[in-house]
Structures are given as structure tokens and as C-alpha cells.
Design an enzyme around this catalytic site. Structure first.
Site, PDB file in Angstrom:
ATOM      1  N   HIS A  21       0.862  -1.178   0.000  1.00 43.14           N
ATOM      2  CA  HIS A  21       0.000   0.000   0.000  1.00 43.14           C
ATOM      3  C   HIS A  21       0.904   1.236   0.000  1.00 43.14           C
ATOM      4  O   HIS A  21       1.769   1.393   0.868  1.00 43.14           O
ATOM      5  CB  HIS A  21      -0.907  -0.008   1.227  1.00 43.14           C
ATOM      6  N   MET A  45       0.556  11.807  -0.898  1.00 41.67           N
ATOM      7  CA  MET A  45      -0.110  12.979  -0.290  1.00 41.67           C
ATOM      8  C   MET A  45       0.437  14.273  -0.887  1.00 41.67           C
ATOM      9  O   MET A  45       1.640  14.382  -1.097  1.00 41.67           O
ATOM     10  CB  MET A  45       0.149  12.989   1.219  1.00 41.67           C
TER      11      MET A  45
HETATM   12  C1  DX5 Z   1      -3.447   7.452   6.099  1.00 42.08           C
HETATM   13  C2  DX5 Z   1      -3.009   6.452   5.085  1.00 42.08           C
HETATM   14  C3  DX5 Z   1      -2.820   5.091   5.617  1.00 42.08           C
HETATM   15  C4  DX5 Z   1      -1.797   4.945   6.695  1.00 42.08           C
HETATM   16  C5  DX5 Z   1      -2.317   3.853   7.569  1.00 42.08           C
HETATM   17  O1  DX5 Z   1      -3.776   8.605   5.446  1.00 42.08           O
HETATM   18  O2  DX5 Z   1      -3.945   6.352   4.035  1.00 42.08           O
HETATM   19  O3  DX5 Z   1      -2.564   4.158   4.570  1.00 42.08           O
HETATM   20  O4  DX5 Z   1      -0.518   4.620   6.255  1.00 42.08           O
HETATM   21  O5  DX5 Z   1      -1.494   3.759   8.664  1.00 42.08           O
HETATM   22  P1  DX5 Z   1      -1.939   3.081  10.020  1.00 42.08           P
HETATM   23  O6  DX5 Z   1      -2.187   1.619   9.701  1.00 42.08           O
HETATM   24  O7  DX5 Z   1      -0.745   3.294  10.890  1.00 42.08           O
HETATM   25  O8  DX5 Z   1      -3.164   3.772  10.507  1.00 42.08           O
HETATM   26 ZN    ZN Z   2      -3.660   4.698   2.586  1.00 45.43          ZN
END
Ligand code: DX5
Ligand code: ZN
Length: 216
Positions: free
Chosen positions: A33, A37
Site C-alpha cells: 500500500h 499525499m
Molecule cells: C493514512 C493512510 C494510511 C496509513 C495507515 O492517510 O492512508 O494508509 O498509512 O497507517 P496506520 O495503519 O498506521 O493507521
Molecule cells: Zn492509505
């Protein structure tokens, strides 16, 4: 459909990314994944094409690219060229979502739409049949390591009901605050793709944690 686990590289060690990528390659995880951003749609910046291309070079599993950017159409082809297998855009960031989905598909990538915690599931009513993946955000996007928002479980049930009623089977992905304590409830609610950042990378043994996620 068996559960797909997609560790989020946002929580990986950026000073030694190749090592964490290799750990995922060797683990039971299914996808990478990758969180993009733009500092506008979300109040944070992550990384762009040079890093994504470097990830592509080492990764042996599909790249699940989550675009937290405004007006993503400008970059869809570039993300595909940088190795994205699945491209997910935010409902809240697209004025012409149908056009964006068709654009993603025209590149050969699978197309996903993410919903922020405040966006109701029924907003996808008119587009759901075109989607390969729906992403329910279980935190406000922008940062790893946040707390799971409880109402997300209800939204997963709603999306599961919607796709069942339409007789379609897009991936149902959940992203944010997923750990070994809440994994069972999100799977029971309908999620079949789990994103996990902090809970994997901050654990003592990430590949064993991945194995535990996969045992559910
Ligand atoms: C947040 C991201 C997530 C993030 C999740 O904006 O989209 O993919 O990396 O991280 P955890 O699992 O630490 O909440
Ligand atoms: Zn994400």
C-alpha cells in the site's frame, strides 16, 4: 475471497526502504500500500514519482496506490507508468469521478474510490458498478498511527450490503488504525483488503505480525 493484506509503506523505514520492501516480498503480505499525499487534499506530504519508481524496482507484489491528492487526473498515467497496479482516488477530490475512473481503467490499472470518514457510502450508488475497489477510510487521511474510527465498521457493512444487492464483488478495503485487535470485526463487517502501517512496522517482528493478520 481470502483476505488481502497490504502493509502501508508510509510507516516503513525510509532510510532503508529496500530492506522493508524485501521483508514484504518475503512475507505473506499480498500488496504494497503506497500513500501519495499532496499537502493540499491532506495536511501532509509523503513522496512522489522517484520514490515510487524505486519501490517498483524492488517490489515483487502489486502496488496499491492511494492518491490523497486534488485533481488526480493530471497524474493518473504517470502513476501507472511508475508501476501502480491499483489506483485509488478520493471521492472528495474528484469533480468528475466517472471520468477519472474511466481514465484509470484506460491505463490498464484497477480503479478504486476512497471515502473519507464523513462521506456516506450511498454517495457511491451511481458509480459502484464501475469500481474494482472501494476504500473505506477508518481515520482521517494524512497520517499513519491514528486511532480507528468506530463508525467505519458500520460503513463497511453498508458497502457490503450495497455490493451484495447489486450482485458485484469489488474489493472492499479498509485503511487506518487497523491492528490485531480490530481486524476480526472489520473482516466480519465485510472488508477483504486490510491496510496496516503502524501495527506492522512498529511491531517487534513485522513479518510475524503479517502472518498473524493473514491467519484471520
Ligand atoms: C493514512 C493512510 C494510511 C496509513 C495507515 O492517510 O492512508 O494508509 O498509512 O497507517 P496506520 O495503519 O498506521 O493507521
Ligand atoms: Zn492509505
Amino acid at each position: 475471497m481470502s483476505i488481502i493484506l497490504a502493509p502501508s509503506l508510509l510507516s516503513a523505514d525510509f532510510s532503508n526502504l529496500a530492506k522493508d520492501i524485501e521483508m514484504i516480498n518475503q512475507s505473506q503480505a499480498d500488496w504494497f500500500h503506497v500513500d501519495i499525499m499532496d499537502g493540499n487534499f491532506v495536511p501532509n506530504l509523503s513522496f512522489g514519482f522517484p520514490v515510487l519508481k524505486a519501490i517498483q524496482k524492488y517490489a515483487t507484489k502489486p502496488l496499491d496506490v492511494h492518491l490523497m491528492i486534488l485533481d488526480p487526473d493530471r497524474y493518473i498515467q504517470a502513476f501507472r507508468d511508475a508501476g501502480a497496479h491499483i489506483i485509488t482516488v478520493h471521492y472528495e477530490a474528484c469533480t468528475h469521478l466517472h471520468r477519472t475512473i474511466q481514465l484509470i481503467k484506460s491505463t490498464g490499472a484497477k480503479a478504486g474510490v476512497a471515502l473519507n470518514p464523513h462521506t456516506p457510502v450511498h454517495m457511491l450508488d451511481s458509480i459502484i458498478k464501475d469500481l474494482d475497489l472501494v476504500l473505506i477510510m477508518s481515520v482521517n487521511p494524512g497520517f499513519g498511527g491514528q486511532k480507528f474510527i468506530a463508525n467505519s465498521t458500520y460503513k463497511l457493512q453498508e458497502i457490503k450490503d450495497l455490493v451484495t444487492s447489486r450482485n458485484i464483488q469489488p474489493y472492499i478495503e479498509v485503511d487506518g488504525g487497523i491492528d490485531l485487535k480490530n481486524v476480526k470485526s472489520v473482516i466480519n463487517a465485510g472488508a477483504n483488503v486490510l491496510v496496516a502501517g503502524n501495527s506492522v512496522f512498529s511491531s517487534a517482528n513485522p513479518s510475524k505480525t503479517i502472518e498473524e493478520f493473514k491467519s484471520y
